[in-house]
Design a protein around this motif. Structure first.
Motif, PDB file in Angstrom:
ATOM      1  N   LEU A 327     -20.322 -24.368   3.504  1.00  0.00           N
ATOM      2  CA  LEU A 327     -20.670 -23.149   4.238  1.00  0.00           C
ATOM      3  C   LEU A 327     -19.558 -22.737   5.193  1.00  0.00           C
ATOM      4  O   LEU A 327     -18.735 -23.559   5.591  1.00  0.00           O
ATOM      5  N   GLN A 328     -19.559 -21.468   5.545  1.00  0.00           N
ATOM      6  CA  GLN A 328     -18.558 -20.956   6.465  1.00  0.00           C
ATOM      7  C   GLN A 328     -19.199 -20.130   7.570  1.00  0.00           C
ATOM      8  O   GLN A 328     -20.308 -19.612   7.415  1.00  0.00           O
ATOM      9  N   GLY A 329     -18.485 -20.020   8.663  1.00  0.00           N
ATOM     10  CA  GLY A 329     -18.869 -19.134   9.748  1.00  0.00           C
ATOM     11  C   GLY A 329     -17.632 -18.447  10.268  1.00  0.00           C
ATOM     12  O   GLY A 329     -16.497 -18.849   9.980  1.00  0.00           O
ATOM     13  N   TYR A 330     -17.844 -17.397  11.038  1.00  0.00           N
ATOM     14  CA  TYR A 330     -16.732 -16.635  11.602  1.00  0.00           C
ATOM     15  C   TYR A 330     -17.018 -16.379  13.075  1.00  0.00           C
ATOM     16  O   TYR A 330     -18.106 -15.920  13.441  1.00  0.00           O
ATOM     17  N   GLY A 331     -16.063 -16.730  13.912  1.00  0.00           N
ATOM     18  CA  GLY A 331     -16.237 -16.511  15.338  1.00  0.00           C
ATOM     19  C   GLY A 331     -14.916 -16.576  16.053  1.00  0.00           C
ATOM     20  O   GLY A 331     -13.841 -16.608  15.427  1.00  0.00           O
ATOM     21  N   MET A 332     -14.982 -16.625  17.377  1.00  0.00           N
ATOM     22  CA  MET A 332     -13.769 -16.647  18.192  1.00  0.00           C
ATOM     23  C   MET A 332     -14.162 -16.993  19.615  1.00  0.00           C
ATOM     24  O   MET A 332     -15.339 -16.913  19.987  1.00  0.00           O
ATOM     25  N   THR A 333     -13.188 -17.403  20.405  1.00  0.00           N
ATOM     26  CA  THR A 333     -13.445 -17.724  21.801  1.00  0.00           C
ATOM     27  C   THR A 333     -14.080 -16.542  22.520  1.00  0.00           C
ATOM     28  O   THR A 333     -14.994 -16.702  23.323  1.00  0.00           O
ATOM     29  N   LEU A 375     -16.695   2.110   8.514  1.00  0.00           N
ATOM     30  CA  LEU A 375     -16.613   2.008   7.060  1.00  0.00           C
ATOM     31  C   LEU A 375     -17.903   1.422   6.502  1.00  0.00           C
ATOM     32  O   LEU A 375     -18.673   0.775   7.206  1.00  0.00           O
ATOM     33  N   GLY A 376     -18.105   1.619   5.200  1.00  0.00           N
ATOM     34  CA  GLY A 376     -19.309   1.138   4.541  1.00  0.00           C
ATOM     35  C   GLY A 376     -19.074  -0.113   3.716  1.00  0.00           C
ATOM     36  O   GLY A 376     -18.099  -0.850   3.916  1.00  0.00           O
ATOM     37  N   VAL A 377     -19.956  -0.340   2.761  1.00  0.00           N
ATOM     38  CA  VAL A 377     -19.964  -1.540   1.925  1.00  0.00           C
ATOM     39  C   VAL A 377     -18.646  -1.703   1.167  1.00  0.00           C
ATOM     40  O   VAL A 377     -18.114  -0.739   0.612  1.00  0.00           O
ATOM     41  N   ASN A 378     -18.124  -2.936   1.188  1.00  0.00           N
ATOM     42  CA  ASN A 378     -16.927  -3.320   0.421  1.00  0.00           C
ATOM     43  C   ASN A 378     -15.678  -2.521   0.788  1.00  0.00           C
ATOM     44  O   ASN A 378     -14.773  -2.352  -0.028  1.00  0.00           O
ATOM     45  N   GLN A 379     -15.610  -2.056   2.041  1.00  0.00           N
ATOM     46  CA  GLN A 379     -14.425  -1.342   2.513  1.00  0.00           C
ATOM     47  C   GLN A 379     -13.771  -2.143   3.640  1.00  0.00           C
ATOM     48  O   GLN A 379     -14.273  -2.169   4.763  1.00  0.00           O
ATOM     49  N   PRO A 380     -12.652  -2.796   3.369  1.00  0.00           N
ATOM     50  CA  PRO A 380     -12.005  -3.619   4.403  1.00  0.00           C
ATOM     51  C   PRO A 380     -11.480  -2.800   5.571  1.00  0.00           C
ATOM     52  O   PRO A 380     -10.942  -1.704   5.395  1.00  0.00           O
ATOM     53  N   GLY A 381     -11.660  -3.331   6.766  1.00  0.00           N
ATOM     54  CA  GLY A 381     -11.151  -2.705   7.973  1.00  0.00           C
ATOM     55  C   GLY A 381     -11.200  -3.701   9.108  1.00  0.00           C
ATOM     56  O   GLY A 381     -11.498  -4.889   8.902  1.00  0.00           O
ATOM     57  N   GLU A 382     -10.917  -3.233  10.335  1.00  0.00           N
ATOM     58  CA  GLU A 382     -10.963  -4.137  11.478  1.00  0.00           C
ATOM     59  C   GLU A 382     -12.416  -4.350  11.918  1.00  0.00           C
ATOM     60  O   GLU A 382     -13.209  -3.409  11.973  1.00  0.00           O
ATOM     61  N   ILE A 383     -12.734  -5.589  12.253  1.00  0.00           N
ATOM     62  CA  ILE A 383     -14.089  -5.950  12.675  1.00  0.00           C
ATOM     63  C   ILE A 383     -14.234  -5.753  14.183  1.00  0.00           C
ATOM     64  O   ILE A 383     -13.431  -6.269  14.965  1.00  0.00           O
ATOM     65  N   TYR A 384     -15.275  -5.008  14.574  1.00  0.00           N
ATOM     66  CA  TYR A 384     -15.633  -4.808  15.979  1.00  0.00           C
ATOM     67  C   TYR A 384     -17.003  -5.451  16.197  1.00  0.00           C
ATOM     68  O   TYR A 384     -17.888  -5.330  15.358  1.00  0.00           O
ATOM     69  N   ILE A 385     -17.202  -6.114  17.342  1.00  0.00           N
ATOM     70  CA  ILE A 385     -18.457  -6.806  17.604  1.00  0.00           C
ATOM     71  C   ILE A 385     -19.023  -6.446  18.971  1.00  0.00           C
ATOM     72  O   ILE A 385     -18.290  -6.106  19.895  1.00  0.00           O
ATOM     73  N   PHE A 409     -16.139  -5.025  21.039  1.00  0.00           N
ATOM     74  CA  PHE A 409     -14.877  -5.755  21.189  1.00  0.00           C
ATOM     75  C   PHE A 409     -14.074  -5.650  19.900  1.00  0.00           C
ATOM     76  O   PHE A 409     -14.591  -5.863  18.803  1.00  0.00           O
ATOM     77  N   LYS A 410     -12.791  -5.344  20.046  1.00  0.00           N
ATOM     78  CA  LYS A 410     -11.899  -5.210  18.893  1.00  0.00           C
ATOM     79  C   LYS A 410     -11.331  -6.589  18.551  1.00  0.00           C
ATOM     80  O   LYS A 410     -10.483  -7.106  19.281  1.00  0.00           O
ATOM     81  N   THR A 411     -11.770  -7.167  17.453  1.00  0.00           N
ATOM     82  CA  THR A 411     -11.408  -8.564  17.167  1.00  0.00           C
ATOM     83  C   THR A 411      -9.984  -8.737  16.666  1.00  0.00           C
ATOM     84  O   THR A 411      -9.399  -9.808  16.811  1.00  0.00           O
ATOM     85  N   GLY A 412      -9.419  -7.713  16.020  1.00  0.00           N
ATOM     86  CA  GLY A 412      -8.103  -7.882  15.408  1.00  0.00           C
ATOM     87  C   GLY A 412      -8.171  -8.551  14.054  1.00  0.00           C
ATOM     88  O   GLY A 412      -7.134  -8.824  13.445  1.00  0.00           O
ATOM     89  N   ASP A 413      -9.379  -8.805  13.543  1.00  0.00           N
ATOM     90  CA  ASP A 413      -9.546  -9.429  12.233  1.00  0.00           C
ATOM     91  C   ASP A 413      -9.901  -8.372  11.186  1.00  0.00           C
ATOM     92  O   ASP A 413     -10.632  -7.413  11.474  1.00  0.00           O
ATOM     93  N   ARG A 421     -24.974  -7.507   2.947  1.00  0.00           N
ATOM     94  CA  ARG A 421     -24.583  -7.695   4.346  1.00  0.00           C
ATOM     95  C   ARG A 421     -23.951  -9.068   4.597  1.00  0.00           C
ATOM     96  O   ARG A 421     -24.000  -9.596   5.699  1.00  0.00           O
ATOM     97  N   CYS A 422     -23.353  -9.643   3.562  1.00  0.00           N
ATOM     98  CA  CYS A 422     -22.552 -10.855   3.722  1.00  0.00           C
ATOM     99  C   CYS A 422     -21.122 -10.432   4.069  1.00  0.00           C
ATOM    100  O   CYS A 422     -20.580  -9.502   3.466  1.00  0.00           O
ATOM    101  N   PHE A 423     -20.517 -11.141   5.031  1.00  0.00           N
ATOM    102  CA  PHE A 423     -19.179 -10.770   5.491  1.00  0.00           C
ATOM    103  C   PHE A 423     -18.097 -11.632   4.836  1.00  0.00           C
ATOM    104  O   PHE A 423     -18.308 -12.814   4.546  1.00  0.00           O
ATOM    105  N   PHE A 424     -16.942 -11.023   4.662  1.00  0.00           N
ATOM    106  CA  PHE A 424     -15.772 -11.685   4.097  1.00  0.00           C
ATOM    107  C   PHE A 424     -14.571 -11.348   4.973  1.00  0.00           C
ATOM    108  O   PHE A 424     -14.373 -10.189   5.337  1.00  0.00           O
ATOM    109  N   ILE A 425     -13.790 -12.373   5.337  1.00  0.00           N
ATOM    110  CA  ILE A 425     -12.613 -12.178   6.185  1.00  0.00           C
ATOM    111  C   ILE A 425     -11.366 -12.138   5.311  1.00  0.00           C
ATOM    112  O   ILE A 425     -11.166 -13.008   4.454  1.00  0.00           O
ATOM    113  N   VAL A 426     -10.531 -11.139   5.550  1.00  0.00           N
ATOM    114  CA  VAL A 426      -9.296 -10.986   4.775  1.00  0.00           C
ATOM    115  C   VAL A 426      -8.126 -11.626   5.511  1.00  0.00           C
ATOM    116  O   VAL A 426      -7.423 -12.484   4.983  1.00  0.00           O
ATOM    117  N   ASP A 427      -7.905 -11.228   6.761  1.00  0.00           N
ATOM    118  CA  ASP A 427      -6.796 -11.799   7.539  1.00  0.00           C
ATOM    119  C   ASP A 427      -6.810 -11.199   8.940  1.00  0.00           C
ATOM    120  O   ASP A 427      -7.654 -10.373   9.273  1.00  0.00           O
TER     121      ASP A 427
END
Length: 540
Positions: A327-333, A375-385, A409-413, A421-427
Motif C-alpha cells: 500500500l501507499q500513502g501521500y503526505g508531507m510535513t 482539472l478533472g479526472v485523469n488530468q495531471p496538474g499541481e496538487i493543492y490541499i 496549500f500549494k504542494t508543488g507535487d 477518486r484514487c490519486f496518483f503522483i507523477v513527480d
C-alpha cells in the motif's frame, strides 16, 4: 451562491474526525496512552529494550512538571537533538504538556545545518544525547537564546542538567493529579518540524495542536494489533507523527537506529514482524539483497515519501512471499502526515501505483500548472490541499506565498485522480525536467533504470543545455561486482521511453544517491554534483 456548493472538480474526504474538545495534544496523549496500561509500546530492535505505555506517560508527566519548575511555559520553544532512543517520546509529550512548542533536529547535522534550523525556531532549551552534545557543544553554547541544555544518559557535562534527574523529581505524580497546561489548540503551535529541503534549505513548519489531534484520531492506517518495524528517524514527520498514530491506536513497533539490509531482514525474522513501513529506495535495496532470513511473517508493506512503481511492487511480493498488500500513502510535513492513503482494512480497494484516496477532513484539487484552473479526472496538474491537517504556515514567511485565495496549500507535487477518486503522483513540480517544452518526470526514468539487475540505485536530474533548455542525466549506483556501461544504460532508456526522456545528459557512476531521512532523493545535491563536474571539465 457558488461558494455554498461543493466544486465537482474537487475531491472531498469524509468530514467527521472526532477530536477532544480541549484540543490539547499533550493532555490527549497522556490520557490515551495511560489507558493502554502496561502494554508494550516500543522495542529497540538491537538491544531488545522495551517500554510500556505507562512507562512513557509517567516519564512524560515528570518531565512536564520539572520543565515547568525551571521556567518553561506556553509559547516557549524546547528542542531535541538526538538519535532515536527511549527518552525521545516522554520528552516530546512532556514538553507538549507544558504548553511549550517542541522542535526536533537531526543529530547528524553539520554545524551550519544545525545553526540554520535552530535560528529558525530559537529554542530556550534543548535535550541532547551524549553523542549529539559532544558533536555540537560549541555550536549550542554559542547561541544567545539557549538557556539550558539537558542531557540523556548518566554522564553530566559541566553546566548541563540530566534528563534522569528531571524524571525522578516527582515520584508521586499520577494521571489523577496531573493536568496539562491550557492551550488554544486551533492556533498554538505544538510542533515545529523542518521541510525536507529537497529543493533548497529547510523551512520551519508550524503544526498546531488541532493539526496533530486530527491525524491521531483518524482511522488507523496499519493494523494496531500487529507488529510494525520502523527505521525512519523521529525528527522527521514520517517517524514522529507516524509513530504517534501507532501510540494513539494502541499498537506497538520495533525500531532500528538506521537502515542496513542485513540487520533489517534479521530483525524481521527475530520479531516476526507483520508490517513494514519504508520508502521505495529501501524496498528496492531489500529486494536486491541476497539473504536466507525467514521473512514469511510480513503480510503488509506500506510505502511513502516517493512514488512506488508496479515493477517494484512485483519485486516486493517476490521477496516477501506472504505479503497480501503493498500500500501507499501521500503526505508531507506541511500536512502533518498523510493526505491520501490506503489502509489495512481497505486494502482490497487499492490500485497498483495509487497513493490511495483523500483522508477524512481533507479537500484536494488538481490545478493546471500554468492557468491554475481546476482539472478533472485523469488530468495531471499541481496538487493543492486544504483542511485541519494543513500547517499554520512557515516561520517568518507570509502565508500568501504558499496558499491560494481559497486557502489551499500549494504542494508543488504533480499528480491526478481517476474515476474512482484514487490519486496518483507523477513527480515534484520543481523536479520536472524541461526538455524543449516537454515536461519530463525524472521518477519515470528512475523506475525504468531500477529494473536493470546491475543497478542498485539511481537518481535523475535535468542539466542545462544551450538548445534544449535541460536534458536528463542519470546518477547510477551499481550493484557490487556488477558490470554495466553507460551505453547499455542509455539504450535501456531509449528502448523503454519516448524521445524527450532519453539520457542526453549522460550517465555518471557514483557510490551513493543523496537522500533525506524519508528516502526522497536530494536532487539539488545531484545538480550541485553536475555543476562541479561541468566546472572541472571546463578547466581542462
Amino acid at each position: 451562491m457558488k461558494k455554498m456548493l461543493k466544486n465537482p472538480l474537487y475531491v472531498y474526504g469524509d468530514e467527521v474526525v472526532g477530536v477532544p474538545s480541549h484540543l490539547n495534544f499533550g493532555q490527549y496523549m497522556v490520557t490515551t496512552m495511560w489507558n493502554y496500561g502496561d502494554k508494550i509500546a516500543m522495542i529497540n530492535g538491537i538491544t531488545d529494550e522495551r517500554l510500556t505505555y505507562r512507562d512513557i506517560v509517567k516519564d512524560a508527566m515528570n518531565i512536564a512538571v520539572s520543565l515547568t519548575r525551571i521556567g518553561v511555559k506556553r509559547g516557549d520553544i524546547v528542542a531535541i537533538c538526538s538519535e532515536n532512543r527511549q527518552e525521545y517520546w516522554s520528552t516530546f509529550i512532556g514538553t507538549s504538556c507544558t504548553g511549550a512548542t517542541f522542535t526536533a533536529t537531526n543529530s547528524a547535522y553539520t554545524k551550519d545545518e544545525l545553526l540554520h534550523v535552530l535560528n529558525i525556531s530559537k529554542p530556550k532549551m534543548i535535550f541532547c544525547s551524549q553523542h549529539a552534545y559532544k558533536v555540537h557543544e560549541k555550536t549550542l553554547r554559542s547561541l544567545s537564546y539557549m538557556e539550558k541544555i539537558i542531557i540523556f544518559g548518566t554522564d553530566r557535562p559541566p553546566n548541563t542538567l540530566l534528563y534522569n534527574d528531571l524524571v525522578k523529581n516527582n515520584t508521586n505524580i499520577t494521571l489523577e493529579n496531573f493536568r496539562a497546561a491550557d492551550v488554544v489548540g486551533q492556533t498554538d503551535t505544538a510542533v515545529i518540524l523542518y521541510s525536507s529541503g529537497t529543493t533548497g534549505l529547510p523551512k520551519g513548519v508550524m503544526l498546531n495542536h488541532l493539526n496533530i489531534l486530527t491525524t491521531c484520531n483518524m482511522s488507523s492506517t496499519m493494523n494496531p494489533k500487529e507488529s510494525s518495524l520502523t527505521i525512519t528517524p523521529w525528527y522527521h514527520t514520517m517517524g514522529l507523527i507516524g509513530n504517534l498514530r501507532i501510540f494513539a491506536n494502541g499498537g506497538y513497533f520495533v525500531y532500528l537506529p538506521k537502515f542496513d539490509s542485513d540487520l533489517y531482514l534479521k530483525t524481521i525474522e527475530r520479531y516476526q514482524i507483520v508490517q513494514i513501513v519504508v520508502a521505495p529506495p529501501v524496498l528496492v535495496a531489500l529486494c536486491k539483497f541476497q539473504s536466507n532470513y525467514d521473512v514469511s511473517s510480513v503480510k503488509l508493506v506500506y510505502s511513502g515519501a516517493a512514488p512506488l512503481r508496479s515493477d517494484t511492487i512485483k519485486a516486493v511480493k517476490d521477496r516477501f512471499p506472504n505479503v497480501t498488500s503493498v500500500l501507499q500513502g501521500y503526505g508531507m510535513t506541511e500536512a502533518t502526515f498523510g493526505v491520501t492513503r490506503d489502509s489495512y482494512d481497505t486494502a482490497h480497494l487499492s490500485k497498483t501505483g495509487s497513493v490511495g484516496r483523500v483522508v477524512s477532513s481533507c479537500i484536494i484539487k488538481v490545478v493546471d500548472i500554468d492557468t491554475k484552473a481546476p482539472l478533472g479526472v485523469n488530468q495531471p496538474g499541481e496538487i493543492y490541499i486544504k483542511g485541519p491537517l494543513v500547517m499554520k504556515g512557515y516561520i517568518g514567511k507570509d502565508r500568501s506565498e504558499d496558499f491560494d485565495d481559497e486557502d489551499f496549500f500549494k504542494t508543488g507535487d504533480i499528480g491526478y485522480y481517476d474515476e474512482d477518486r484514487c490519486f496518483f503522483i507523477v513527480d515534484r513540480l520543481k523536479e520536472l525536467i524541461k526538455y524543449k517544452g516537454y515536461q519530463v518526470p525524472p521518477a519515470e526514468i528512475e523506475a525504468v533504470l531500477l529494473q536493470h539487475p546491475s543497478i542498485r540505485d539511481v537518481g535523475v536530474v535535468g542539466i542545462p543545455h544551450a538548445d534544449a533548455g535541460e536534458v536528463p542525466r542519470a546518477y547510477v549506483v551499481v550493484q557490487p561486482e556488477a558490470n554495466v556501461t553507460e551505453d547499455e544504460i542509455k539504450n535501456l532508456v531509449k528502448e523503454k521511453l519516448s524521445n524527450p526522456k532519453h539520457l542526453r545528459g549522460g550517465v555518471q557512476f557514483v557510490k551513493e544517491i543523496p537522500k533525506n531521512p524519508s528516502g526522497k532523493i536530494l536532487r539539488r545535491k545531484l545538480r550541485e554534483m553536475s555543476q562541479i563536474r561541468n566546472e572541472a571539465k571546463s578547466k581542462l
